[in-house]
Scaffold this motif. Structure first.
Motif, PDB file in Angstrom:
ATOM      1  N   LEU A  17       0.825  -1.212   0.000  1.00 56.15           N
ATOM      2  CA  LEU A  17       0.000   0.000   0.000  1.00 56.15           C
ATOM      3  C   LEU A  17       0.858   1.260   0.000  1.00 56.15           C
ATOM      4  O   LEU A  17       0.544   2.231  -0.707  1.00 56.15           O
ATOM      5  CB  LEU A  17      -0.959  -0.007   1.188  1.00 56.15           C
ATOM      6  N   LEU A  18       1.934   1.264   0.776  1.00 65.46           N
ATOM      7  CA  LEU A  18       2.823   2.420   0.806  1.00 65.46           C
ATOM      8  C   LEU A  18       3.452   2.661  -0.569  1.00 65.46           C
ATOM      9  O   LEU A  18       3.438   3.794  -1.085  1.00 65.46           O
ATOM     10  CB  LEU A  18       3.908   2.232   1.865  1.00 65.46           C
ATOM     11  N   GLN A  19       3.973   1.599  -1.186  1.00 64.95           N
ATOM     12  CA  GLN A  19       4.589   1.765  -2.496  1.00 64.95           C
ATOM     13  C   GLN A  19       3.536   2.063  -3.564  1.00 64.95           C
ATOM     14  O   GLN A  19       3.820   2.733  -4.552  1.00 64.95           O
ATOM     15  CB  GLN A  19       5.436   0.549  -2.842  1.00 64.95           C
ATOM     16  N   SER A  20       2.314   1.599  -3.365  1.00 64.58           N
ATOM     17  CA  SER A  20       1.227   1.930  -4.285  1.00 64.58           C
ATOM     18  C   SER A  20       0.916   3.422  -4.246  1.00 64.58           C
ATOM     19  O   SER A  20       0.763   4.055  -5.297  1.00 64.58           O
ATOM     20  CB  SER A  20      -0.021   1.129  -3.913  1.00 64.58           C
ATOM     21  N   VAL A  21       0.853   3.977  -3.063  1.00 70.29           N
ATOM     22  CA  VAL A  21       0.588   5.411  -2.928  1.00 70.29           C
ATOM     23  C   VAL A  21       1.707   6.222  -3.583  1.00 70.29           C
ATOM     24  O   VAL A  21       1.444   7.198  -4.300  1.00 70.29           O
ATOM     25  CB  VAL A  21       0.420   5.793  -1.437  1.00 70.29           C
ATOM     26  N   VAL A  22       2.942   5.802  -3.384  1.00 71.02           N
ATOM     27  CA  VAL A  22       4.075   6.498  -3.998  1.00 71.02           C
ATOM     28  C   VAL A  22       3.991   6.432  -5.517  1.00 71.02           C
ATOM     29  O   VAL A  22       4.141   7.445  -6.215  1.00 71.02           O
ATOM     30  CB  VAL A  22       5.423   5.909  -3.491  1.00 71.02           C
ATOM     31  N   ALA A  23       3.719   5.249  -6.062  1.00 75.20           N
ATOM     32  CA  ALA A  23       3.665   5.079  -7.518  1.00 75.20           C
ATOM     33  C   ALA A  23       2.498   5.853  -8.129  1.00 75.20           C
ATOM     34  O   ALA A  23       2.663   6.519  -9.160  1.00 75.20           O
ATOM     35  CB  ALA A  23       3.564   3.599  -7.874  1.00 75.20           C
ATOM     36  N   VAL A  24       1.324   5.796  -7.522  1.00 75.34           N
ATOM     37  CA  VAL A  24       0.159   6.511  -8.053  1.00 75.34           C
ATOM     38  C   VAL A  24       0.395   8.017  -7.992  1.00 75.34           C
ATOM     39  O   VAL A  24       0.104   8.746  -8.953  1.00 75.34           O
ATOM     40  CB  VAL A  24      -1.124   6.111  -7.291  1.00 75.34           C
ATOM     41  N   THR A  25       0.933   8.492  -6.899  1.00 74.14           N
ATOM     42  CA  THR A  25       1.204   9.929  -6.764  1.00 74.14           C
ATOM     43  C   THR A  25       2.227  10.397  -7.798  1.00 74.14           C
ATOM     44  O   THR A  25       2.010  11.394  -8.491  1.00 74.14           O
ATOM     45  CB  THR A  25       1.705  10.247  -5.343  1.00 74.14           C
ATOM     46  N   CYS A  26       3.331   9.678  -7.909  1.00 73.74           N
ATOM     47  CA  CYS A  26       4.364  10.058  -8.885  1.00 73.74           C
ATOM     48  C   CYS A  26       3.834   9.974 -10.311  1.00 73.74           C
ATOM     49  O   CYS A  26       4.114  10.843 -11.142  1.00 73.74           O
ATOM     50  CB  CYS A  26       5.602   9.178  -8.727  1.00 73.74           C
ATOM     51  N   GLY A  27       3.059   8.942 -10.606  1.00 68.41           N
ATOM     52  CA  GLY A  27       2.497   8.797 -11.945  1.00 68.41           C
ATOM     53  C   GLY A  27       1.540   9.926 -12.292  1.00 68.41           C
ATOM     54  O   GLY A  27       1.601  10.491 -13.395  1.00 68.41           O
ATOM     55  N   ALA A  28       0.673  10.271 -11.360  1.00 63.60           N
ATOM     56  CA  ALA A  28      -0.273  11.367 -11.608  1.00 63.60           C
ATOM     57  C   ALA A  28       0.461  12.692 -11.773  1.00 63.60           C
ATOM     58  O   ALA A  28       0.129  13.492 -12.651  1.00 63.60           O
ATOM     59  CB  ALA A  28      -1.288  11.446 -10.470  1.00 63.60           C
ATOM     60  N   LEU A  29       1.460  12.921 -10.942  1.00 67.21           N
ATOM     61  CA  LEU A  29       2.230  14.160 -11.069  1.00 67.21           C
ATOM     62  C   LEU A  29       2.985  14.209 -12.395  1.00 67.21           C
ATOM     63  O   LEU A  29       3.067  15.272 -13.027  1.00 67.21           O
ATOM     64  CB  LEU A  29       3.204  14.303  -9.899  1.00 67.21           C
ATOM     65  N   MET A  30       3.519  13.079 -12.841  1.00 64.64           N
ATOM     66  CA  MET A  30       4.227  13.047 -14.127  1.00 64.64           C
ATOM     67  C   MET A  30       3.274  13.333 -15.283  1.00 64.64           C
ATOM     68  O   MET A  30       3.645  13.978 -16.259  1.00 64.64           O
ATOM     69  CB  MET A  30       4.889  11.684 -14.346  1.00 64.64           C
TER      70      MET A  30
END
Length: 150
Positions: A17-30
């Motif tokens: 879940l922690l790495q999911s939040v990081v990946a989704v956040t970074c992906g959306a920001l990109m």
């Protein structure tokens, strides 16, 4: 399910879940705020160089970065779905795969990104990020092995 395997399940779920939040956040920001994120991460001068010099280059780079963000978003959703798998054998297999993936990214940064003049000063910081993400999975494996042999 034994109490020890439920704590291992909780650890696996937390890491996913922690790495999911990081990946989704970074992906959306990109995908939506690439210029601001590039300026924040690399500085305005380097971010300007990374945009490309011709309109055609700029369009290709923007499209490529948007697809990379979309891929990160998909990886984040995949991690979210995998977080709730209860099969311990799959969790171990998945953790080993994530370690290999992060190690491959670290090798990419060491052998290729450091050679790029505009990104040469960023790769050590990104390498540390790759190693920290990989260590979270190593921690899970060590914790699982400790439970197995105690």
């Amino acid at each position: 399910m034994s109490p020890s395997s439920s704590s291992s399940l909780g650890l696996f779920t937390s890491i996913c879940l922690l790495q999911s939040v990081v990946a989704v956040t970074c992906g959306a920001l990109m995908m939506f705020y690439l210029d601001e994120i590039a300026a924040f991460g690399h500085g305005w001068e380097t971010a300007g160089k990374l945009r490309g010099s011709t309109p055609h280059d700029q369009l290709l780079i923007q499209t490529s970065d948007s697809f990379a963000g979309l891929l990160l978003l998909a990886v984040g959703f995949l991690l979210f779905m995998v977080a709730f798998v209860r099969d311990h054998g799959f969790q171990i297999f998945f953790a080993k795969g994530c370690i290999l993936l992060h190690a491959a990214m670290a090798l990419w940064r060491v052998y290729f990104e450091r050679r790029l003049e505009d990104l040469a000063h960023d790769w050590p910081r990104q390498l540390v990020g790759d190693l920290v993400l990989s260590l979270s999975w190593v921690f899970f494996l060590v914790y699982s092995w400790r439970e197995k042999y105690d």
